[in-house]
Design a protein around this motif. Sequence first.
Motif, PDB file in Angstrom:
ATOM      1  N   LEU A  30       0.834  -1.202   0.000  1.00  0.00           N
ATOM      2  CA  LEU A  30       0.000   0.000   0.000  1.00  0.00           C
ATOM      3  C   LEU A  30       0.869   1.253   0.000  1.00  0.00           C
ATOM      4  O   LEU A  30       0.502   2.276  -0.601  1.00  0.00           O
ATOM      5  CB  LEU A  30      -0.941   0.000   1.200  1.00  0.00           C
ATOM      6  CG  LEU A  30      -2.117  -0.969   1.084  1.00  0.00           C
ATOM      7  CD1 LEU A  30      -2.922  -0.994   2.383  1.00  0.00           C
ATOM      8  CD2 LEU A  30      -3.019  -0.612  -0.082  1.00  0.00           C
ATOM      9  N   GLU A  31       2.017   1.180   0.635  1.00  0.00           N
ATOM     10  CA  GLU A  31       2.938   2.319   0.634  1.00  0.00           C
ATOM     11  C   GLU A  31       3.427   2.615  -0.785  1.00  0.00           C
ATOM     12  O   GLU A  31       3.525   3.772  -1.195  1.00  0.00           O
ATOM     13  CB  GLU A  31       4.125   2.056   1.566  1.00  0.00           C
ATOM     14  CG  GLU A  31       3.761   1.991   3.028  1.00  0.00           C
ATOM     15  CD  GLU A  31       3.204   0.628   3.465  1.00  0.00           C
ATOM     16  OE1 GLU A  31       3.248  -0.353   2.674  1.00  0.00           O
ATOM     17  OE2 GLU A  31       2.698   0.553   4.587  1.00  0.00           O
ATOM     18  N   THR A  35       2.782   5.999  -2.988  1.00  0.00           N
ATOM     19  CA  THR A  35       3.870   6.741  -3.626  1.00  0.00           C
ATOM     20  C   THR A  35       3.602   6.909  -5.123  1.00  0.00           C
ATOM     21  O   THR A  35       3.760   7.994  -5.683  1.00  0.00           O
ATOM     22  CB  THR A  35       5.221   6.029  -3.409  1.00  0.00           C
ATOM     23  OG1 THR A  35       5.468   5.941  -2.007  1.00  0.00           O
ATOM     24  CG2 THR A  35       6.354   6.761  -4.091  1.00  0.00           C
ATOM     25  N   PHE A  36       3.168   5.811  -5.772  1.00  0.00           N
ATOM     26  CA  PHE A  36       2.865   5.862  -7.199  1.00  0.00           C
ATOM     27  C   PHE A  36       1.786   6.908  -7.473  1.00  0.00           C
ATOM     28  O   PHE A  36       1.907   7.724  -8.392  1.00  0.00           O
ATOM     29  CB  PHE A  36       2.415   4.491  -7.711  1.00  0.00           C
ATOM     30  CG  PHE A  36       2.178   4.456  -9.191  1.00  0.00           C
ATOM     31  CD1 PHE A  36       3.184   4.052 -10.055  1.00  0.00           C
ATOM     32  CD2 PHE A  36       0.961   4.843  -9.729  1.00  0.00           C
ATOM     33  CE1 PHE A  36       2.975   4.036 -11.426  1.00  0.00           C
ATOM     34  CE2 PHE A  36       0.738   4.833 -11.098  1.00  0.00           C
ATOM     35  CZ  PHE A  36       1.756   4.428 -11.952  1.00  0.00           C
ATOM     36  N   ILE A  37       0.731   6.899  -6.670  1.00  0.00           N
ATOM     37  CA  ILE A  37      -0.371   7.852  -6.855  1.00  0.00           C
ATOM     38  C   ILE A  37       0.128   9.284  -6.656  1.00  0.00           C
ATOM     39  O   ILE A  37      -0.221  10.188  -7.426  1.00  0.00           O
ATOM     40  CB  ILE A  37      -1.536   7.537  -5.895  1.00  0.00           C
ATOM     41  CG1 ILE A  37      -2.206   6.221  -6.299  1.00  0.00           C
ATOM     42  CG2 ILE A  37      -2.559   8.680  -5.884  1.00  0.00           C
ATOM     43  CD1 ILE A  37      -3.194   5.685  -5.273  1.00  0.00           C
ATOM     44  N   GLU A  73      -7.426  -6.906  -6.350  1.00  0.00           N
ATOM     45  CA  GLU A  73      -6.314  -6.447  -5.518  1.00  0.00           C
ATOM     46  C   GLU A  73      -6.833  -5.803  -4.229  1.00  0.00           C
ATOM     47  O   GLU A  73      -6.281  -6.054  -3.144  1.00  0.00           O
ATOM     48  CB  GLU A  73      -5.440  -5.454  -6.293  1.00  0.00           C
ATOM     49  CG  GLU A  73      -4.624  -6.102  -7.386  1.00  0.00           C
ATOM     50  CD  GLU A  73      -3.872  -5.114  -8.259  1.00  0.00           C
ATOM     51  OE1 GLU A  73      -2.988  -5.569  -9.003  1.00  0.00           O
ATOM     52  OE2 GLU A  73      -4.164  -3.902  -8.215  1.00  0.00           O
ATOM     53  N   LEU A  74      -7.869  -4.988  -4.336  1.00  0.00           N
ATOM     54  CA  LEU A  74      -8.464  -4.384  -3.140  1.00  0.00           C
ATOM     55  C   LEU A  74      -8.948  -5.442  -2.164  1.00  0.00           C
ATOM     56  O   LEU A  74      -8.802  -5.292  -0.944  1.00  0.00           O
ATOM     57  CB  LEU A  74      -9.627  -3.460  -3.526  1.00  0.00           C
ATOM     58  CG  LEU A  74      -9.247  -2.129  -4.141  1.00  0.00           C
ATOM     59  CD1 LEU A  74     -10.476  -1.440  -4.709  1.00  0.00           C
ATOM     60  CD2 LEU A  74      -8.548  -1.249  -3.127  1.00  0.00           C
ATOM     61  N   THR A  75      -9.516  -6.517  -2.692  1.00  0.00           N
ATOM     62  CA  THR A  75      -9.975  -7.609  -1.835  1.00  0.00           C
ATOM     63  C   THR A  75      -8.805  -8.215  -1.077  1.00  0.00           C
ATOM     64  O   THR A  75      -8.908  -8.484   0.119  1.00  0.00           O
ATOM     65  CB  THR A  75     -10.705  -8.681  -2.676  1.00  0.00           C
ATOM     66  OG1 THR A  75     -11.824  -8.063  -3.333  1.00  0.00           O
ATOM     67  CG2 THR A  75     -11.188  -9.827  -1.810  1.00  0.00           C
ATOM     68  N   LEU A  76      -7.669  -8.394  -1.754  1.00  0.00           N
ATOM     69  CA  LEU A  76      -6.480  -8.925  -1.082  1.00  0.00           C
ATOM     70  C   LEU A  76      -5.987  -7.970   0.004  1.00  0.00           C
ATOM     71  O   LEU A  76      -5.607  -8.406   1.092  1.00  0.00           O
ATOM     72  CB  LEU A  76      -5.370  -9.205  -2.093  1.00  0.00           C
ATOM     73  CG  LEU A  76      -5.635 -10.357  -3.058  1.00  0.00           C
ATOM     74  CD1 LEU A  76      -4.523 -10.438  -4.105  1.00  0.00           C
ATOM     75  CD2 LEU A  76      -5.776 -11.673  -2.316  1.00  0.00           C
ATOM     76  N   TYR A  77      -6.006  -6.674  -0.271  1.00  0.00           N
ATOM     77  CA  TYR A  77      -5.610  -5.684   0.749  1.00  0.00           C
ATOM     78  C   TYR A  77      -6.544  -5.745   1.957  1.00  0.00           C
ATOM     79  O   TYR A  77      -6.090  -5.696   3.101  1.00  0.00           O
ATOM     80  CB  TYR A  77      -5.620  -4.265   0.175  1.00  0.00           C
ATOM     81  CG  TYR A  77      -4.522  -3.969  -0.815  1.00  0.00           C
ATOM     82  CD1 TYR A  77      -3.180  -4.183  -0.497  1.00  0.00           C
ATOM     83  CD2 TYR A  77      -4.820  -3.441  -2.064  1.00  0.00           C
ATOM     84  CE1 TYR A  77      -2.174  -3.893  -1.403  1.00  0.00           C
ATOM     85  CE2 TYR A  77      -3.815  -3.145  -2.975  1.00  0.00           C
ATOM     86  CZ  TYR A  77      -2.499  -3.373  -2.643  1.00  0.00           C
ATOM     87  OH  TYR A  77      -1.509  -3.083  -3.542  1.00  0.00           O
ATOM     88  N   ILE A  78      -7.830  -5.861   1.706  1.00  0.00           N
ATOM     89  CA  ILE A  78      -8.809  -5.920   2.802  1.00  0.00           C
ATOM     90  C   ILE A  78      -8.602  -7.176   3.642  1.00  0.00           C
ATOM     91  O   ILE A  78      -8.648  -7.125   4.874  1.00  0.00           O
ATOM     92  CB  ILE A  78     -10.251  -5.840   2.251  1.00  0.00           C
ATOM     93  CG1 ILE A  78     -10.508  -4.442   1.693  1.00  0.00           C
ATOM     94  CG2 ILE A  78     -11.268  -6.183   3.329  1.00  0.00           C
ATOM     95  CD1 ILE A  78     -11.781  -4.323   0.876  1.00  0.00           C
ATOM     96  N   ILE A  79      -8.378  -8.302   2.986  1.00  0.00           N
ATOM     97  CA  ILE A  79      -8.132  -9.550   3.716  1.00  0.00           C
ATOM     98  C   ILE A  79      -6.901  -9.399   4.599  1.00  0.00           C
ATOM     99  O   ILE A  79      -6.906  -9.770   5.775  1.00  0.00           O
ATOM    100  CB  ILE A  79      -7.979 -10.742   2.737  1.00  0.00           C
ATOM    101  CG1 ILE A  79      -9.337 -11.083   2.106  1.00  0.00           C
ATOM    102  CG2 ILE A  79      -7.388 -11.960   3.441  1.00  0.00           C
ATOM    103  CD1 ILE A  79      -9.249 -12.034   0.932  1.00  0.00           C
ATOM    104  N   LEU A  81      -5.544  -6.576   5.744  1.00  0.00           N
ATOM    105  CA  LEU A  81      -5.838  -5.632   6.822  1.00  0.00           C
ATOM    106  C   LEU A  81      -6.707  -6.264   7.898  1.00  0.00           C
ATOM    107  O   LEU A  81      -6.516  -6.003   9.093  1.00  0.00           O
ATOM    108  CB  LEU A  81      -6.521  -4.378   6.257  1.00  0.00           C
ATOM    109  CG  LEU A  81      -5.628  -3.456   5.449  1.00  0.00           C
ATOM    110  CD1 LEU A  81      -6.458  -2.380   4.755  1.00  0.00           C
ATOM    111  CD2 LEU A  81      -4.567  -2.828   6.324  1.00  0.00           C
ATOM    112  N   ASN A  82      -7.650  -7.108   7.503  1.00  0.00           N
ATOM    113  CA  ASN A  82      -8.503  -7.785   8.476  1.00  0.00           C
ATOM    114  C   ASN A  82      -7.681  -8.716   9.363  1.00  0.00           C
ATOM    115  O   ASN A  82      -7.901  -8.792  10.576  1.00  0.00           O
ATOM    116  CB  ASN A  82      -9.622  -8.553   7.775  1.00  0.00           C
ATOM    117  CG  ASN A  82     -10.624  -9.096   8.750  1.00  0.00           C
ATOM    118  OD1 ASN A  82     -11.238  -8.331   9.498  1.00  0.00           O
ATOM    119  ND2 ASN A  82     -10.789 -10.404   8.769  1.00  0.00           N
ATOM    120  N   LYS A  83      -6.723  -9.432   8.758  1.00  0.00           N
ATOM    121  CA  LYS A  83      -5.850 -10.307   9.548  1.00  0.00           C
ATOM    122  C   LYS A  83      -5.059  -9.491  10.564  1.00  0.00           C
ATOM    123  O   LYS A  83      -4.926  -9.886  11.724  1.00  0.00           O
ATOM    124  CB  LYS A  83      -4.893 -11.077   8.642  1.00  0.00           C
ATOM    125  CG  LYS A  83      -5.549 -12.184   7.854  1.00  0.00           C
ATOM    126  CD  LYS A  83      -4.538 -12.862   6.941  1.00  0.00           C
ATOM    127  CE  LYS A  83      -5.197 -13.938   6.107  1.00  0.00           C
ATOM    128  NZ  LYS A  83      -4.242 -14.567   5.174  1.00  0.00           N
TER     129      LYS A  83
END
Length: 105
Positions: A30-31, A35-37, A73-79, A81-83
Amino acid sequence: HVFARDIKVTLDQFQHPDFVFEKNYDLRSLEDVETFISLNKHLPGVPSAEEVEREKGVTLGKMSEIQLQKIEELTLYIIDLNKKLEELKKTVDIQKTQIDELQNK
């Protein structure tokens, strides 16, 4: 205007984005995305406004593929973050128990 009940888009080189769920998929941190954004003012892998303007638009099929990849990809980030959140909850619960035990001594 175009009106339709359903549209099926077929592509010559469509790669269904389920590859993001493979073990060897290199999901950006996410970092790195932040940075890319900051530098580019658009998501990685998504055409910039300048590209869309230069190309006079985007194809519906390609944009659908890109959007699905970003959703996955967002789903993977959410999973992930949930962990991390669950681990933090466990840590807080342990600390609360320890505090309670110390206060009751």
